[in-house]
Design an enzyme around this catalytic site. Structure first.
Site, PDB file in Angstrom:
ATOM      1  N   PRO A   2       0.834  -1.217   0.000  1.00 44.21           N
ATOM      2  CA  PRO A   2       0.000   0.000   0.000  1.00 44.21           C
ATOM      3  C   PRO A   2       0.859   1.254   0.000  1.00 44.21           C
ATOM      4  O   PRO A   2       1.885   1.307   0.664  1.00 44.21           O
ATOM      5  CB  PRO A   2      -0.818  -0.114   1.282  1.00 44.21           C
ATOM      6  N   GLU A   3       0.437   2.242  -0.766  1.00 45.08           N
ATOM      7  CA  GLU A   3       1.144   3.518  -0.831  1.00 45.08           C
ATOM      8  C   GLU A   3       0.236   4.601  -0.256  1.00 45.08           C
ATOM      9  O   GLU A   3      -0.822   4.300   0.286  1.00 45.08           O
ATOM     10  CB  GLU A   3       1.540   3.812  -2.291  1.00 45.08           C
ATOM     11  N   LYS A  59       3.213   6.877   4.498  1.00 43.04           N
ATOM     12  CA  LYS A  59       2.441   5.627   4.514  1.00 43.04           C
ATOM     13  C   LYS A  59       2.100   5.174   5.938  1.00 43.04           C
ATOM     14  O   LYS A  59       1.688   4.041   6.142  1.00 43.04           O
ATOM     15  CB  LYS A  59       3.242   4.515   3.825  1.00 43.04           C
ATOM     16  N   ARG A 263      13.202  -2.298  -8.937  1.00 43.73           N
ATOM     17  CA  ARG A 263      11.774  -2.611  -9.019  1.00 43.73           C
ATOM     18  C   ARG A 263      11.333  -2.702 -10.478  1.00 43.73           C
ATOM     19  O   ARG A 263      11.860  -2.002 -11.344  1.00 43.73           O
ATOM     20  CB  ARG A 263      10.947  -1.502  -8.331  1.00 43.73           C
TER      21      ARG A 263
END
Ligand SMILES: [Zn+2]
Length: 283
Positions: A2-3, A59, A263
């Site tokens: 989650p961001e 976050k 990434r």
């Protein structure tokens, strides 16, 4: 993972249910959730205290209670917060907060990287974030000049720069790809080489992308769920992320997947031209 938009979605859903409620008790079922602090320390700090505010920084979700007591939670890879009014416990439950209205807030986490920390006093809280988080992108502090100052002189690729929480808080892999596409900047461009106008575009694109994510109530490509178990829909609106081989919405060029900052990174190399590599020696 989650961001910012996913955490903000949770915050918006939970705040009306939590603010003004009293914590009857917190039970930490997995000591790793709060280590190195002993579970008992967190349980004692929260018991009987009224929740004044649920807010977010990057976050992190922060439950601020009376007497300047703060519970700071991070969902990491697979954490979720569920608000339930039944008695049954779901699998992978790590911590449970019983509220005075009979409802329960559950911290569920398959991979167990999520954390809960109690901080006593606003100074301790400010110190905790000062060492971890940079500018808050949806705050008035996130100006072109502020971003330009952070970028100046850095050779780091812009994607890696965006992922560093100590520079800009809350942007992760998905929203970095989407913001860079909107700004027409290649993820491997050295951030210090960006022109003033590009820095401005990048700032605007980060804000637009995060707000689009919040409007869609987050992206559920993996474990992220709303507090009632529902999914977000931002994954249906991705411009480049997770669209390898599909045509760019702007120019039709197939989206490429490459690696940046370790990434998987999605890019339209027509709209986002690769940085020119300086020759090692003159011809
Ligand atoms: Zn394109």
């Amino acid at each position: 993972m989650p961001e910012l938009p996913e955490i903000e979605t949770i915050r918006r859903q939970l705040a009306p249910a939590l603010e003004g409620r009293r914590v009857e008790r917190l039970e930490v079922l997995d000591a790793r959730w709060c280590e190195p602090a002993p579970p008992q320390a967190l349980e004692d700090a929260l018991r009987g205290r009224t929740i004044e505010r649920l807010w977010r920084r990057g976050k992190y979700l922060i439950v601020s209670l009376e007497d300047d007591v703060h519970l700071v939670m991070h969902l990491r890879m697979t954490g979720n917060l569920l608000l339930v009014d039944n008695a049954g416990d779901p699998p992978h439950l790590r911590a449970r907060i019983a509220l005075d209205d009979g409802r329960r807030l559950l911290f569920v986490d398959v991979r167990r990287f999520g954390t809960g920390v109690v901080l006593l006093g606003s100074d301790a809280l400010a110190e905790y974030f000062a060492s971890r988080l940079g500018v808050e992108p949806l705050s008035p502090d996130f100006t072109r000049d502020a971003l330009g100052a952070l970028a100046r002189g850095r050779k780091q690729p812009v994607k890696a720069f965006l992922l560093n929480q100590e520079r800009v808080a809350g942007v992760g892999n998905i929203y970095a790809d989407e913001a860079l596409f909107r700004a027409r900047i290649h993820p491997l461009c050295p951030v210090g080489k960006l022109k003033r106008a590009q820095i401005e575009d990048l700032r605007d694109s980060v804000i637009e992308t995060l707000n689009a994510g919040i409007d869609a109530k987050g992206a559920s490509i993996d474990d992220f769920r709303h507090v009632d178990g529902a999914r977000g829909s931002f994954q249906e609106r991705f411009l480049v992320h997770d669209r390898e081989g599909e045509p760019c919405f702007r120019c039709g060029t197939p989206i490429r997947k490459l690696r940046a900052a370790g990434r998987g990174t999605y890019v339209c190399e027509h709209c986002q031209p690769r940085p020119r590599v300086r020759r090692a020696a003159p011809r």
